[in-house]
Structures are given as C-alpha cells and as structure tokens.
Design a protein around this motif. Structure first.
Motif, PDB file in Angstrom:
ATOM      1  N   ASP A   1      59.783  25.542  47.946  1.00  0.00           N
ATOM      2  CA  ASP A   1      61.150  25.213  48.356  1.00  0.00           C
ATOM      3  C   ASP A   1      61.922  26.446  48.812  1.00  0.00           C
ATOM      4  O   ASP A   1      62.727  26.366  49.747  1.00  0.00           O
ATOM      5  CB  ASP A   1      61.896  24.549  47.200  1.00  0.00           C
ATOM      6  N   ALA A   2      61.688  27.575  48.158  1.00  0.00           N
ATOM      7  CA  ALA A   2      62.456  28.778  48.481  1.00  0.00           C
ATOM      8  C   ALA A   2      62.241  29.216  49.927  1.00  0.00           C
ATOM      9  O   ALA A   2      63.156  29.717  50.579  1.00  0.00           O
ATOM     10  CB  ALA A   2      62.087  29.910  47.525  1.00  0.00           C
ATOM     11  N   LEU A   3      61.023  29.046  50.416  1.00  0.00           N
ATOM     12  CA  LEU A   3      60.707  29.442  51.787  1.00  0.00           C
ATOM     13  C   LEU A   3      60.634  28.256  52.738  1.00  0.00           C
ATOM     14  O   LEU A   3      60.394  28.437  53.939  1.00  0.00           O
ATOM     15  CB  LEU A   3      59.365  30.185  51.816  1.00  0.00           C
ATOM     16  N   SER A   4      60.817  27.046  52.188  1.00  0.00           N
ATOM     17  CA  SER A   4      60.693  25.812  52.982  1.00  0.00           C
ATOM     18  C   SER A   4      59.377  25.811  53.755  1.00  0.00           C
ATOM     19  O   SER A   4      59.325  25.511  54.960  1.00  0.00           O
ATOM     20  CB  SER A   4      61.866  25.681  53.962  1.00  0.00           C
ATOM     21  N   SER A   5      58.305  26.162  53.050  1.00  0.00           N
ATOM     22  CA  SER A   5      57.000  26.308  53.690  1.00  0.00           C
ATOM     23  C   SER A   5      55.914  25.669  52.847  1.00  0.00           C
ATOM     24  O   SER A   5      56.018  25.596  51.610  1.00  0.00           O
ATOM     25  CB  SER A   5      56.671  27.790  53.904  1.00  0.00           C
ATOM     26  N   ASP A   6      54.855  25.252  53.514  1.00  0.00           N
ATOM     27  CA  ASP A   6      53.673  24.719  52.845  1.00  0.00           C
ATOM     28  C   ASP A   6      52.559  25.765  52.880  1.00  0.00           C
ATOM     29  O   ASP A   6      52.361  26.446  53.904  1.00  0.00           O
ATOM     30  CB  ASP A   6      53.190  23.446  53.535  1.00  0.00           C
ATOM     31  N   PHE A   7      51.833  25.866  51.781  1.00  0.00           N
ATOM     32  CA  PHE A   7      50.746  26.828  51.672  1.00  0.00           C
ATOM     33  C   PHE A   7      49.486  26.136  51.166  1.00  0.00           C
ATOM     34  O   PHE A   7      49.550  25.266  50.287  1.00  0.00           O
ATOM     35  CB  PHE A   7      51.097  27.941  50.675  1.00  0.00           C
ATOM     36  N   ASP A   8      48.349  26.539  51.710  1.00  0.00           N
ATOM     37  CA  ASP A   8      47.059  26.266  51.096  1.00  0.00           C
ATOM     38  C   ASP A   8      46.654  27.545  50.383  1.00  0.00           C
ATOM     39  O   ASP A   8      46.480  28.593  51.027  1.00  0.00           O
ATOM     40  CB  ASP A   8      46.003  25.912  52.150  1.00  0.00           C
ATOM     41  N   ILE A   9      46.536  27.477  49.070  1.00  0.00           N
ATOM     42  CA  ILE A   9      46.148  28.653  48.288  1.00  0.00           C
ATOM     43  C   ILE A   9      44.697  28.486  47.855  1.00  0.00           C
ATOM     44  O   ILE A   9      44.349  27.544  47.140  1.00  0.00           O
ATOM     45  CB  ILE A   9      47.061  28.845  47.060  1.00  0.00           C
TER      46      ILE A   9
ATOM     47  N   LYS B   1      60.237  33.964  58.213  1.00  0.00           N
ATOM     48  CA  LYS B   1      60.872  34.560  57.027  1.00  0.00           C
ATOM     49  C   LYS B   1      60.044  35.745  56.533  1.00  0.00           C
ATOM     50  O   LYS B   1      58.814  35.744  56.636  1.00  0.00           O
ATOM     51  CB  LYS B   1      60.982  33.530  55.891  1.00  0.00           C
ATOM     52  N   ASN B   2      60.729  36.733  55.971  1.00  0.00           N
ATOM     53  CA  ASN B   2      60.025  37.839  55.331  1.00  0.00           C
ATOM     54  C   ASN B   2      59.366  37.333  54.053  1.00  0.00           C
ATOM     55  O   ASN B   2      59.921  36.483  53.353  1.00  0.00           O
ATOM     56  CB  ASN B   2      61.004  38.965  55.002  1.00  0.00           C
ATOM     57  N   PHE B   3      58.190  37.838  53.758  1.00  0.00           N
ATOM     58  CA  PHE B   3      57.445  37.411  52.579  1.00  0.00           C
ATOM     59  C   PHE B   3      57.262  38.618  51.677  1.00  0.00           C
ATOM     60  O   PHE B   3      56.948  39.716  52.142  1.00  0.00           O
ATOM     61  CB  PHE B   3      56.094  36.835  53.000  1.00  0.00           C
ATOM     62  N   THR B   4      57.444  38.431  50.364  1.00  0.00           N
ATOM     63  CA  THR B   4      57.456  39.546  49.439  1.00  0.00           C
ATOM     64  C   THR B   4      56.494  39.330  48.274  1.00  0.00           C
ATOM     65  O   THR B   4      55.944  38.244  48.083  1.00  0.00           O
ATOM     66  CB  THR B   4      58.865  39.757  48.849  1.00  0.00           C
ATOM     67  N   ILE B   5      56.348  40.371  47.487  1.00  0.00           N
ATOM     68  CA  ILE B   5      55.531  40.311  46.272  1.00  0.00           C
ATOM     69  C   ILE B   5      56.060  39.243  45.323  1.00  0.00           C
ATOM     70  O   ILE B   5      55.287  38.508  44.691  1.00  0.00           O
ATOM     71  CB  ILE B   5      55.518  41.703  45.608  1.00  0.00           C
ATOM     72  N   ASP B   6      57.368  39.130  45.219  1.00  0.00           N
ATOM     73  CA  ASP B   6      57.954  38.131  44.336  1.00  0.00           C
ATOM     74  C   ASP B   6      57.701  36.709  44.844  1.00  0.00           C
ATOM     75  O   ASP B   6      57.577  35.773  44.045  1.00  0.00           O
ATOM     76  CB  ASP B   6      59.457  38.382  44.170  1.00  0.00           C
ATOM     77  N   ASP B   7      57.599  36.543  46.157  1.00  0.00           N
ATOM     78  CA  ASP B   7      57.235  35.232  46.702  1.00  0.00           C
ATOM     79  C   ASP B   7      55.815  34.866  46.296  1.00  0.00           C
ATOM     80  O   ASP B   7      55.530  33.718  45.919  1.00  0.00           O
ATOM     81  CB  ASP B   7      57.354  35.230  48.227  1.00  0.00           C
ATOM     82  N   ALA B   8      54.905  35.832  46.391  1.00  0.00           N
ATOM     83  CA  ALA B   8      53.515  35.584  45.985  1.00  0.00           C
ATOM     84  C   ALA B   8      53.450  35.224  44.509  1.00  0.00           C
ATOM     85  O   ALA B   8      52.717  34.304  44.107  1.00  0.00           O
ATOM     86  CB  ALA B   8      52.662  36.808  46.275  1.00  0.00           C
ATOM     87  N   ALA B   9      54.222  35.927  43.687  1.00  0.00           N
ATOM     88  CA  ALA B   9      54.232  35.637  42.252  1.00  0.00           C
ATOM     89  C   ALA B   9      54.736  34.221  41.993  1.00  0.00           C
ATOM     90  O   ALA B   9      54.184  33.495  41.151  1.00  0.00           O
ATOM     91  CB  ALA B   9      55.107  36.657  41.524  1.00  0.00           C
TER      92      ALA B   9
ATOM     93  N   ARG C   1      52.871  42.197  37.668  1.00  0.00           N
ATOM     94  CA  ARG C   1      54.099  42.702  37.044  1.00  0.00           C
ATOM     95  C   ARG C   1      55.261  41.761  37.310  1.00  0.00           C
ATOM     96  O   ARG C   1      56.078  41.482  36.417  1.00  0.00           O
ATOM     97  CB  ARG C   1      54.409  44.110  37.573  1.00  0.00           C
ATOM     98  N   SER C   2      55.354  41.248  38.518  1.00  0.00           N
ATOM     99  CA  SER C   2      56.414  40.297  38.836  1.00  0.00           C
ATOM    100  C   SER C   2      56.269  39.022  38.004  1.00  0.00           C
ATOM    101  O   SER C   2      57.260  38.486  37.491  1.00  0.00           O
ATOM    102  CB  SER C   2      56.368  39.957  40.337  1.00  0.00           C
ATOM    103  N   LEU C   3      55.030  38.549  37.844  1.00  0.00           N
ATOM    104  CA  LEU C   3      54.792  37.355  37.026  1.00  0.00           C
ATOM    105  C   LEU C   3      55.245  37.568  35.586  1.00  0.00           C
ATOM    106  O   LEU C   3      55.940  36.735  35.004  1.00  0.00           O
ATOM    107  CB  LEU C   3      53.307  36.998  37.059  1.00  0.00           C
ATOM    108  N   ALA C   4      54.831  38.701  35.010  1.00  0.00           N
ATOM    109  CA  ALA C   4      55.129  38.950  33.599  1.00  0.00           C
ATOM    110  C   ALA C   4      56.610  39.192  33.357  1.00  0.00           C
ATOM    111  O   ALA C   4      57.144  38.830  32.297  1.00  0.00           O
ATOM    112  CB  ALA C   4      54.312  40.134  33.104  1.00  0.00           C
TER     113      ALA C   4
END
Length: 409
Positions: free
Chosen positions: A99-107, A174-182, A211-214
């Motif tokens: 929702d934050a990026l209004s995007s769909d991902f296949d992980i 949109k810019n994508f960040t480490i916190d987005d990945a977390a 680190r972002s996750l924890a």
C-alpha cells in the motif's frame, strides 16, 4: 523439488504463495553465448597488465578476464548444471501488494520449512553483488544434518531482494529504499507465511535490511549481522577497548574507502549510467562483479562460483534494477548503522570476519544496538555465508540458543 518435506509451507500460509522453479529460456542462454564470443576486450595497458599476477590494485587484470571469458564462452561453465542444483532447493514466489508504494511485487524466495511447532523462523537477507545463491551452502549443511522437515528446528527463508534476480523490480515512479524492502519482507514472513515471530540475519545490503526489520517491526524478535559499516564514533562514547586486530581492521576499512569504494559512489550518484553499462555486456558485468568476489574475500572463490553469480545477474537482467540501496547509504542523506532510527533495541548478535572490507570493532558495533553476542574470526571476508557457511551458521545457532528465551520462541 527437495526431498524430506522441506517444501511444505507452514500452516496458515497464504494461497498466493506458489511453488516455483528456475528455468532460464534456452534462447537467453544462446544469446548470452553469442554476446560472449562477439564482445572484445580492452587492449593491453599498463593498468591491466601489471607484472605481478596478484597485483590488482588498479583493477581487473586483463589476463584473468581473458581466461574467465574463454572458460565461460567455451562451455567450461555449464549454467544448466548449476540450475539443476539450484532447483534441488524449494523455491517459491509470493504476490504482495504494498500500500505504501501502491505497487504489486512478486517476491522470490528459497526456503527449508520445518514441520515442528516450535521451529524458529530465520530470514537470511543477501546483499550486492550477492543473491540467494550465497546461502545455498548453508541450506545444504542444514538439510544434510536434518534429513526431514520433522527434525529441522528452524524455518530457513532466503528471499531475493526487490530488483534482484527473480523478484520484481522496484516501481518506476517512486524511489525505493532499504526500509521499503524491510516492510515487504516483514509482510512476507508475517502475513503471507503466517509466522508470528522471526529472526533476521544479513550482511551488506542484507545487513541493513535486517537492521531495519529488527528496529522497526515487532514481529522481528532479534537480529544477527556480519557487517555494520559506520563512521568512527566519538571515542568518549566507546564502552569497550579496541584490540590490535580490530585496529588493523579499521585501517583496512580506511584503505578500502580510499581505493575500493568508487563503485559504491558510482552506484549512488550515477546508477542510471552504470546500469546501462552493466546491462549492455556480460563481459562488462563479469569485470564489475568478478572484481568484487575476488577482492572482498580472503581467498579467491572458484571461477565457476563467480560465473554462477554473474550469469544469474545477466540472465535475470537485474544489473540496473539492483542498485537502489546505494543512494540511501552513500548519497547526500546517507543513513548508517549508527543512525538512531536503526538502533536495535532487541537482542543483537554480530560476527566479525577479518577480511571483511570494513571490519568494525565491537566497541563501535555495540553503540548501534543491544549487542549480547559477538564472535571474532581470523578468516572469512565480505561473503561470509558463501565463504564459511559452517562458521557463520554456528554463530547464528549459538546466538539463537543464547537469546531464545528472551525472544519468546
């Protein structure tokens, strides 16, 4: 698919998670071979032809690149053989809407799942120029030790970062960040896999994601890292002495900043340009990535190990889409492991490897979190999981044994 029942998803996992296999189209392999044969090398120069065969301080040597290219294009490296081994591990893809990026991902992720009700979930996160391949030696150790999912005391989950190999690329708008990945990985573990608590482990970009996750997600109960690059803190803040060996590590890190970090500045400041370069030639990609696998380890990996990673990047066309994290770390608004936002208030473990490109002393690391476990090793470099899987796993397992009660597992 792996035997032993390791492919069985946990109870409560979402139906959007589907089993998956690596199957590179033959036409992609044929095209790669044509490109390899038709790509010329730069002419001999003083810089690429220094007399000492081990002298790499000005970059990749022409003799090494010539031999590596020939081995690759002549069939000495067999992707299909590597692919067959890769597929002996269970692979999956999860469809995630963010929702934050209004995007769909296949992980994409590789996993060994346990059938034990008390299994501890661990998410292992890779970095650049790594991939899920880094952790396959560790998974091999575990599936050899525990023959079935009924015996395995852990859920071992190795996702591909967005923009890397088989996971979707970040959005174009949109810019994508480490916190987005977390955020995506926490969603994968908790919502899609149905696991209410987990531990994060990683190095390089993966160390920052862990680190972002924890530091930001309640379901992540602990973190173990094997990298923690950061600027030198105010000496008055240090709580522990710095050993002679750690001082050597600081010097190694300073030397790397001066002579080995230009790639990171390029990734951070001109990712579009270097993305085009690396996506235009498999030989350019081999030079760029092969250099890192040789310079960042304490012993050169086998050539086929390097080519496996380079081929995976090329065949998944991720050279340009995997560079997003560098702006956050090396750009004008860089965040480091010492930032207050990424302070780990939960149980935190750290493994120090002597030949890491920036080995940070314990006295620095303990300023970045609740450090309750620390191990120092006299061998191993930046790709610890790949170089010394047993050593790293032993550290992770000992850390978990120490903090299990605090984490509620």
């Amino acid at each position: 698919m792996s035997s032993g029942g390791f492919e069985t998803l946990p109870n409560g996992a979402s139906s959007t998670i589907k089993p998956w296999r690596v199957d590179i189209p033959q036409e992609s392999l044929d095209e790669l071979n044509v490109l390899l044969k038709r790509t010329p090398l730069a002419p001999p120069t003083y810089e690429n032809s220094l007399p000492d065969a081990e002298d790499r301080h000005l970059g990749v040597r022409r003799d090494w690149l010539t031999a590596a290219k020939k081995h690759w294009e002549d069939g000495g490296f067999d992707w299909r053989k590597k692919e067959e081994y890769i597929n002996t591990f269970p692979h999956f893809k999860a469809q995630i809407h963010d929702d934050a990026l209004s995007s769909d991902f296949d992980i994409h992720f590789v996993a060994l799942f346990s059938k034990r009700s008390d299994a501890i979930p661990i998410v292992f996160v890779h970095g650049w120029p790594g991939s899920f391949l880094e952790f396959l030696p560790m998974l091999e150790l575990l599936r050899s030790r525990y023959k079935t999912a009924d015996e395995l005391p852990y859920h071992l989950i190795v996702p591909s970062l967005p923009g890397y190999t088989f996971s979707s690329a970040p959005p174009l708008d949109k810019n994508f960040t480490i916190d987005d990945a977390a955020r995506l990985f926490d969603r994968l573990i908790v919502h899609d896999l149905g696991l209410s608590a987990y531990v994060a482990q990683g190095g390089d970009v993966g160390g920052r994601v862990a680190r972002s996750l924890a530091s930001q997600y309640e379901h992540c109960k602990a973190a173990h890292l094997n990298t923690a690059p950061m600027p030198a803190p105010d000496p008055s803040r240090l709580q522990s002495p710095i050993s002679a060996l750690e001082h050597e590590g600081i010097e190694r890190g300073n030397q790397f900043t001066q002579t080995g970090s230009a790639y990171a500045i390029e990734h951070a400041t001109r990712p579009s340009t270097i993305g085009f370069v690396l996506s235009s030639s498999p030989v350019a990609l081999l030079a760029w990535i092969g250099e890192k696998f040789r310079d960042w380890t304490d012993a050169d990996p086998p050539l086929d190990t390097i080519l496996e990673s380079v081929a995976l990047y090329w065949l998944t066309n991720c050279a340009a889409t995997s560079l997003w994290s560098y702006r956050q770390v090396f750009g004008p608004d860089a965040q480091t492991h010492s930032s207050e936002k990424w302070y780990i208030g939960k149980p935190f473990g750290f493994s120090w490897f002597k030949k890491e490109i920036s080995p940070v002393p314990k006295a620095w690391v303990e300023l970045t979190g609740n450090l309750v476990f620390h191990r120092q090793h006299d061998k191993g470099g930046h790709f610890a999981a790949l170089e010394h899987p047993q050593v790293l796993w032993d550290d992770v397992e000992q850390f978990l044994a120490q903090v299990r009660g605090q984490c509620g597992f």
